[in-house]
Design a protein around this motif. Sequence first.
Motif, PDB file in Angstrom:
ATOM      1  N   GLU A   1      71.106  -1.632  47.429  1.00 30.31           N
ATOM      2  CA  GLU A   1      70.167  -2.706  47.089  1.00 30.31           C
ATOM      3  C   GLU A   1      70.857  -4.008  46.722  1.00 30.31           C
ATOM      4  N   ASP A   2      72.092  -3.908  46.183  1.00 36.10           N
ATOM      5  CA  ASP A   2      72.815  -5.133  45.814  1.00 36.10           C
ATOM      6  C   ASP A   2      73.529  -5.762  47.010  1.00 36.10           C
ATOM      7  N   GLY A   3      73.354  -5.182  48.196  1.00 35.87           N
ATOM      8  CA  GLY A   3      73.912  -5.785  49.406  1.00 35.87           C
ATOM      9  C   GLY A   3      75.329  -5.331  49.746  1.00 35.87           C
ATOM     10  N   THR A   4      75.897  -4.437  48.937  1.00 34.12           N
ATOM     11  CA  THR A   4      77.247  -3.952  49.277  1.00 34.12           C
ATOM     12  C   THR A   4      77.131  -2.695  50.154  1.00 34.12           C
ATOM     13  N   ILE A   5      78.215  -2.377  50.858  1.00 37.51           N
ATOM     14  CA  ILE A   5      78.192  -1.220  51.757  1.00 37.51           C
ATOM     15  C   ILE A   5      78.062   0.077  50.947  1.00 37.51           C
ATOM     16  N   CYS A   6      77.172   0.955  51.377  1.00 36.67           N
ATOM     17  CA  CYS A   6      76.953   2.221  50.678  1.00 36.67           C
ATOM     18  C   CYS A   6      77.984   3.247  51.167  1.00 36.67           C
ATOM     19  N   ARG A   7      79.039   3.416  50.383  1.00 38.26           N
ATOM     20  CA  ARG A   7      80.148   4.309  50.779  1.00 38.26           C
ATOM     21  C   ARG A   7      79.665   5.746  50.905  1.00 38.26           C
ATOM     22  N   GLU A   8      78.718   6.127  50.021  1.00 39.93           N
ATOM     23  CA  GLU A   8      78.217   7.497  50.024  1.00 39.93           C
ATOM     24  C   GLU A   8      77.541   7.820  51.359  1.00 39.93           C
ATOM     25  N   PHE A   9      76.759   6.843  51.841  1.00 35.69           N
ATOM     26  CA  PHE A   9      76.108   7.037  53.144  1.00 35.69           C
ATOM     27  C   PHE A   9      77.164   7.265  54.221  1.00 35.69           C
ATOM     28  N   LEU A  10      78.211   6.411  54.215  1.00 38.15           N
ATOM     29  CA  LEU A  10      79.242   6.510  55.248  1.00 38.15           C
ATOM     30  C   LEU A  10      79.990   7.839  55.177  1.00 38.15           C
ATOM     31  N   GLU A  11      80.258   8.304  53.946  1.00 37.61           N
ATOM     32  CA  GLU A  11      80.946   9.597  53.789  1.00 37.61           C
ATOM     33  C   GLU A  11      80.094  10.722  54.399  1.00 37.61           C
ATOM     34  N   ASN A  12      78.808  10.702  54.079  1.00 41.96           N
ATOM     35  CA  ASN A  12      77.901  11.732  54.610  1.00 41.96           C
ATOM     36  C   ASN A  12      77.809  11.669  56.123  1.00 41.96           C
ATOM     37  N   LEU A  13      77.707  10.434  56.624  1.00 42.25           N
ATOM     38  CA  LEU A  13      77.620  10.253  58.075  1.00 42.25           C
ATOM     39  C   LEU A  13      78.887  10.807  58.735  1.00 42.25           C
ATOM     40  N   GLY A  14      80.044  10.484  58.121  1.00 42.22           N
ATOM     41  CA  GLY A  14      81.322  10.951  58.655  1.00 42.22           C
ATOM     42  C   GLY A  14      81.340  12.472  58.787  1.00 42.22           C
ATOM     43  N   GLU A  15      80.864  13.155  57.744  1.00 40.72           N
ATOM     44  CA  GLU A  15      80.844  14.623  57.775  1.00 40.72           C
ATOM     45  C   GLU A  15      79.940  15.144  58.883  1.00 40.72           C
ATOM     46  N   ASP A  16      78.744  14.539  58.981  1.00 38.24           N
ATOM     47  CA  ASP A  16      77.781  14.994  59.997  1.00 38.24           C
ATOM     48  C   ASP A  16      78.305  14.743  61.411  1.00 38.24           C
ATOM     49  N   VAL A  17      78.912  13.563  61.612  1.00 40.67           N
ATOM     50  CA  VAL A  17      79.428  13.233  62.949  1.00 40.67           C
ATOM     51  C   VAL A  17      80.603  14.150  63.286  1.00 40.67           C
TER      52      VAL A  17
END
Length: 265
Positions: free
Chosen positions: A24-40
């Motif tokens: 919400e503060d406009g910074t990159i959501c690292r948690e989302f990217l970590e999860n995406l990385g695992e799924d991919v």
Amino acid sequence: MIQELIRSSKKIVIKIGSNTLAKEDGTICREFLENLGEDVHQLMSEGKQVVIVSSGARIAGVSTIGKWMRKEDINYKQALCAIGQVELMDAYRRVFEKYGTHIGQILYTREDFLEGARSLNIRNPLFTLADEGVIPIINENDSVCVDEIKIGDNDTLAAYTANIWNADLLIMLSDIDGIYSENPKNCEDAKLVELVENIDELRANIEIGCGNDFGTGGIETKIEAASKVGAYKIPMILSNGKVPHIIDKLKKGEGKGTLFNLGGI
Ligand code: ADP
């Protein structure tokens, strides 16, 4: 059906919206990217190829330099994208490095898809990277584009990419579970449409509201993207990237989403 589709698809394009990538503060959501990385990584270890179309360069630019958020001048928008694209790729690189997987950046412009010879040439790196187990990460070349000559939104870019790569499936991650009868942000009773087989019927049955602050296309461009890939019999799933491990959940039949099956698969 979504579950079966993901399991049987060999070539998958995943589009990440700005609102999915940003907090919400406009910074990159690292948690989302970590999860995406695992799924991919999981998808790739099942023998699938993945191409990512990622928005978020401008917001990454704002959070890096810490200013120019409200500047609407085109030169500042381009400058923010130039700064943010580097940050974005660095974030993806760090995530996939953990799995020993390389990424490759491809920045497209509208002409790339319109001109015959050029559109043939732009397919080559996409196929080569994916065939060699590298994840292509695609965005529009925003730092050299102005509005008049832009593709304009990454929903459309993702659809073009899926088509030139002959993908089996396009997964679009936004911040809602799918298409609703009305904008779910304003209407508590909005109902999720789980399957779309006809775009005209869908349009007749839903109301399209506004998108989010960071988003560019809104729901309209997602419906158009489904129609563009549908013309090549490529199905599209719209789902919620804010749900942790959503791709894995969809694969297990646990996640919600809208499946556009316009090609009658
Ligand atoms: P993204 O950045 O992920 O591409 P957008 O902001 O462009 O996302 O579009 C998604 C938004 O569209 C949702 O957050 C939702 O508020 C809005 N929206 C408007 N009408 C609808 C609808 N009928 N069904 C679902 N979402 C809708």
